[in-house]
Design an enzyme around this catalytic site. Sequence first.
Site, mmCIF file in Angstrom:
data_model
loop_
_atom_site.group_PDB
_atom_site.id
_atom_site.type_symbol
_atom_site.label_atom_id
_atom_site.label_comp_id
_atom_site.label_asym_id
_atom_site.label_seq_id
_atom_site.Cartn_x
_atom_site.Cartn_y
_atom_site.Cartn_z
ATOM 1 N N HIS A 1 -0.313 4.482 -0.015
ATOM 2 C CA HIS A 1 -0.983 5.707 0.448
ATOM 3 C C HIS A 1 -0.300 6.243 1.692
ATOM 4 C CE1 HIS A 1 -4.204 3.618 -1.797
ATOM 5 N NE2 HIS A 1 -4.498 4.861 -2.188
ATOM 6 N N ASP B 1 0.844 -1.194 0.000
ATOM 7 C CA ASP B 1 0.000 0.000 0.000
ATOM 8 C C ASP B 1 0.880 1.244 0.000
ATOM 9 O OD1 ASP B 1 -1.922 1.926 0.380
ATOM 10 O OD2 ASP B 1 -2.875 0.944 2.104
#
Lengths: 154, 462
Positions: free
Chosen positions: A15, A13
């Site tokens: 983000h 991930d």
Amino acid sequence: MPHTIVTGVIGADTHIVGNRILSMALEDAGYRVVSLGALTPAADFIRAAIETAADAILVSSLYGQGELDCRGFRDLCIEAGLSDILLYVGGNLVVGKQPWDVVERRFLDMGFDRAFPPGTRVEGALAALAADFAARDAKGRASMKAALPGNGRR
Amino acid sequence: MTAALLIDFGSTWTKLRVLDIESGKLLGSAQGPSTVATDVNVGLDAALASLERAMGRLPTFAHRLASSSAAGGLRMVTVGLVRELTAEAARQAALGAGARLVGAFAYRLTARDVGEIEGLAPDILLLCGGTNGGNSEVILHNARALAESALRCPIVVAGNRETTDEIVALLSRDGRTAIGAANVLPALDTLDIEPARAAIRDVFMHRIVKAKGIDRAGARIDGVLMPTPASVLEAARILGDGVDGRAGLGTLVVLDPGGATTDVHSIGSGEPATPGVIRHGLPEPHAKRTVEGDLGMRHNAAAIAAAVGIDALAAAAGVTPQQASAALARIEADVEAIPATDNEARLDDAMVRAAVDIAMTRHAGTVETVYTAQGPVQVQRGKDLSEAAWLIGTGGAIVHARDPAAVLRGACAQPAKAMQLRPRAPRLALDADYLLYAAGLLAQVDPVAAFDCAQRHLRIVE
């Protein structure tokens, strides 16, 4: 001494923004922050927590695969001698529209002390941390009083 | 002319180089046998006699500095907490100090671990663990275990700073030498191995040299400053980074395939050369040394053959597997043998190519594509050396290879190894006069002269 907190975004991930904001807010609040950033494997959270003697690990996940990434996280901590470490998880933890209380239950069952839904503000996380650390410190003092004199262990 | 005498007390040879500090020229070279086991002066005298024959008359030396890899080198054991974190940082510090790492331990030392360390009887132990303000229990536990052990060697303590004073006091209580240094990993994103390296070098210069009998050369030399691998790393560092008044050559890699190990030194940040690549893992040392204990042209020839496969090695050498095996058997029987036949020379060439290739694979960082929900992402581990400006070979195995350029090219980027961040298009050069170690020593007293000597004598091959 300030409490030490490990932060990072778990799994594949990328983000990072929310996690950065959270890390900055934690620093402003006086915590010692060990920020691992994006794409962090579960094992790296554990290693960092051991080496820095962290009091809490805050796991971010925003891409919907958090449930897979976080499975066994508490077990890893126990295995590494961190059974009592405070564990939080937050973000877009699952795919699709699932009721939050069901999602929360699932992560609490995995051994996280708290789970936070999408849209949580940093103030919420800071208040939770302050409360949990206060409760732990009170408990620590109580058990120290109970301990025999001369026993200097925390 | 102002001459400096630079001595390498090696395990086989006592080597001498004479450099002119003013012009940066190599004035003379000579060698004698290694006599550390009896009296270093015997080998030094023989080497000086040979030098005098070569030069006609010995000049007055303004500096007489030495390095040493004799008597087993600087045998070190490292102890850290998490294997991938402080234990790794400790390893990096030890290797950067030119040590021969004989043991690397992590987490709490058990009674068995302590027994093993006693058995290893290192020259120095480096004790680390915990970031500053981080874990202190484990390093304290390990310090207590070492304090109660039979281990008498000096201990450099470079862990969580809150514990350093207590540990130094504890370890020095019964006459042991314990020296505190700054934490090798003060924070998870900061590697700080220079202070530990300096402490190790200090212990080496003032104690180990004496313990190994190298100090018998006494007043004849100004000092034995460091282990030889550290002096090579020093030379690489001044060449790459430059010194006051001299611009450096930029990111560079030095390959040193020796008889027992293959060393790789790289100077450079190792940060991703491609934008958008994410770095993972421990920060990398700017001056990094790796040692491949299984890749030695003589003492570990069989291991090189095993790593490549005897058939592949024979094919690379252009000999039959039977001929390759016969040549290997001869090396095993006499590790000081030099190739006597054409086939043996070919096999040596194939082995040095293989050793350098494998060592570079292990030294260079990697980049891996991770497929995320947001698309593919490049993740880098270790140092990106793809933009290295120079690749330099040192040591007889490369310098005397039939095609040294081909050996060096074998360490560069290859299409089949796209994941490895090896130098893509470096200038290729040789330390043909074997004076990098000498430049590294000279750099301690005259960095500009050392830089000039090292640069002037690089033989550019491509």
